[in-house]
Motif scaffolding. Structure first.
Motif, mmCIF file in Angstrom:
data_model
loop_
_atom_site.group_PDB
_atom_site.id
_atom_site.type_symbol
_atom_site.label_atom_id
_atom_site.label_comp_id
_atom_site.label_asym_id
_atom_site.label_seq_id
_atom_site.Cartn_x
_atom_site.Cartn_y
_atom_site.Cartn_z
ATOM 1 N N LYS A 1 -10.961 8.823 -17.496
ATOM 2 C CA LYS A 1 -9.836 7.927 -17.792
ATOM 3 C C LYS A 1 -10.340 6.652 -18.468
ATOM 4 O O LYS A 1 -11.497 6.272 -18.272
ATOM 5 N N ASP B 1 -8.941 15.951 -15.862
ATOM 6 C CA ASP B 1 -8.090 14.923 -15.255
ATOM 7 C C ASP B 1 -6.785 15.504 -14.697
ATOM 8 O O ASP B 1 -6.051 14.833 -13.993
ATOM 9 N N ALA B 2 -6.507 16.759 -15.029
ATOM 10 C CA ALA B 2 -5.354 17.423 -14.406
ATOM 11 C C ALA B 2 -5.862 18.147 -13.167
ATOM 12 O O ALA B 2 -5.803 19.370 -13.042
HETATM 13 MN MN MN Z 1 -6.228 13.053 -12.856
#
Ligand code: MN
Ligand code: BES
Ligand code: ZN
Length: 489
Positions: free
Chosen positions: A273, A343-344
């Motif tokens: 992120k 990140d998923a």
């Molecule tokens: Mn995530």
């Protein structure tokens, strides 16, 4: 904070402060009328000076009002007809203005105001929960915490004392569960790890005889075959945990299973992120925290019901051992997943937990997760995103949200969205394109929930607030408890 309810005349209260309502255009509420009459129109005289018109949320603190036993009288603007959310605003402004004074104890007559479609039990319950929320501080890590002045509020119930008393006792238990959820959410990720959450669950089970806790460690999780959960955990030095907490008080009834996302820090992994606001990803375990809070309230209320909490907990980190975009993993269900974006990760730990839920032969399964940034974009910080495969369950949850003030809004889970997560190499990909992110995340989960009635609460926008009052909200404990209370009635 201490609470109580009582009936009694406002002018006769021996307390630091009594709180009474003034409607728009300086129309006095019943309690304000009494104060005005014993004090020989002291209130109306002051109001004529124009310091308070009665607009929603205004406050004015008066000292030494003649012939009134209380030291102070707090006037609170109530607007005109009071509905649900206006009542909440009135209570919030009253408590906020008390917070800025030296007042330790107050008697509040705002619970006697008429609120459309709501009874005294609802008014007391909201007042207790709002007061607790408004006075909440998270100061565990301050070496010199501020001492709050306000210690106790007594709410007036001019009639139906027994109903009011039951409501405040219930509300206090709910408020404590909300506080537990907030505290866990606000803890930094160097304290609140998967192992810490597991210890919290064990502590709850120690404190309540109807709760039993079982924690699977990494080796046990591997043995079960929860490979997508393990895939997320493999980049971190924190060891993953699968926490189950069972509440048994409903005989042979099929249990309601609650699943909570417990990512104690979500860096994004290799799909890292941006650093802006990354600290807020300590809140990525708020689903788990809300389930623990709900279980503690359930045990306190002793509802006649069976509920199982399943909490998959991991930390999502980039490292030499982390999963990489393109990796393919076989889930507990046997379906394969191509991990296009690390990140998923929420859906990867939830899908195995949702398959694991099958072994409890559930009546329904509800999962709670800070799952998608897209949900924040779609619904902001007011409504929880709600999707699922069963309309009755959806309607029950919407209703529980309305009456508890912890509202959800349904998004479509139509078949047309399923194709977004097609993969050329595996049974599915873990992301779609940029469109409809909350829905495609739910589509992913739906492929693991076909054997039971299921609903998904996306709390990405509602679990905490950002900005200068940053902090966990404790949502959706109130919604879940209301749903469970409705199930028992
Ligand atoms: Mn995530
Ligand atoms: N925990 C996040 C979702 C999130 C982001 C919640 C911001 C609250 C605020 C989740 O794990 C995530 O990173 N989701 C991705 C999914 C995307 C890669 C398909 C997102 O929403 O960006
Ligand atoms: Zn996440």
């Amino acid at each position: 904070m201490e609470f109580n309810v009582k009936s009694g005349l406002p002018e006769k209260q021996r307390t630091a402060c009594i709180i009474v309502g003034i409607y728009e255009n300086q129309v006095l509420s019943d309690a304000a009328k009494r104060i005005d009459s014993v004090s020989k129109n002291y209130l109306s005289t002051i109001l004529q000076r124009g310091d308070l018109t009665g607009k929603l949320g205004q406050t004015l603190l008066l000292h030494n009002v003649p012939n009134v036993t209380a030291n102070r009288v707090l006037l609170v603007g109530c607007g005109t007809d009071i509905n649900n959310s206006q009542y909440c605003k009135i209570i919030t402004s009253a408590v906020k203005s008390l917070n800025n004074t030296g007042i330790a104890e107050a008697v509040c007559y705002l619970t006697d105001l008429d609120v459309s479609e709501h009874d005294i039990a609802w008014k007391i319950r909201q007042a207790v929960e709002i007061t607790q929320a408004t006075t909440y501080v998270f100061d565990q890590f301050k070496t010199k915490p501020d001492k709050p002045n306000l210690q106790k509020i007594v709410f007036s119930a001019s009639s139906q004392r027994d109903v009011a008393k039951k409501a405040y006792l219930e509300a206090q238990k709910i408020a404590n569960g909300v506080k537990l959820t907030k505290d866990l959410g606000n803890l930094p990720s160097n304290v609140c790890t998967p192992s810490y959450l597991a210890d919290q669950a064990k502590d709850l089970a120690k404190a309540h005889s109807k709760l039993t806790c079982k924690v699977l460690d990494k080796a046990a999780i591997k043995k079960v075959g929860m490979n997508t959960l393990l895939a997320v955990a493999q980049g971190s030095n924190e060891t993953p945990k699968l926490i189950t907490l069972e509440y048994k008080n409903g005989g042979k009834k099929a249990p309601i299973v609650l699943v909570g996302k417990g990512v104690t820090f979500d860096s994004g992994g290799i799909s890292i992120k941006p650093s802006k606001a990354m600290d807020e990803m300590k809140y990525d375990m708020c689903g788990a925290a809300s389930i623990l809070g709900t279980m503690s309230v359930l045990a306190e209320l002793e509802l006649s019901i069976n509920v199982v909490a399943i909490i998959p907990s991991v930390e999502n980190m980039p490292s030499g051992t982390a999963i990489k975009p393109g990796d393919i993993v076989t889930s507990l269900s046997g379906q394969t997943v191509e991990i296009l974006n690390t990140d998923a990760e929420g859906r990867l730990i939830l899908c195995d937990a949702l398959t694991y839920a099958e072994r409890y032969k559930p009546e329904v399964v509800i999962d709670v997760a800070t799952l998608t940034g897209a949900c924040v974009v779609a619904l902001g910080s007011h409504a929880i995103g709600l999707l699922g495969n069963d309309d009755t369950l959806i309607q029950d949850l919407l209703k529980a949200g309305e009456s508890s003030g912890d509202r959800a809004w349904q998004l479509p889970l139509w078949d047309e969205y399923q194709q977004y997560i097609d993969s050329p190499f595996a049974d599915m990909a873990n992301i779609g394109n940029r469109e409809a992110g909350t829905i495609t995340a739910a589509c992913f989960l739906s492929r693991f929930t076909e054997k039971y009635q299921w609903a998904h609460l996306d709390i990405a926008g509602t679990a905490w607030i950002t900005g200068k009052n940053k902090g966990a909200t404790g949502r959706p404990v109130a919604l879940l408890i209301q749903y469970l209370l409705n199930k028992c009635s």
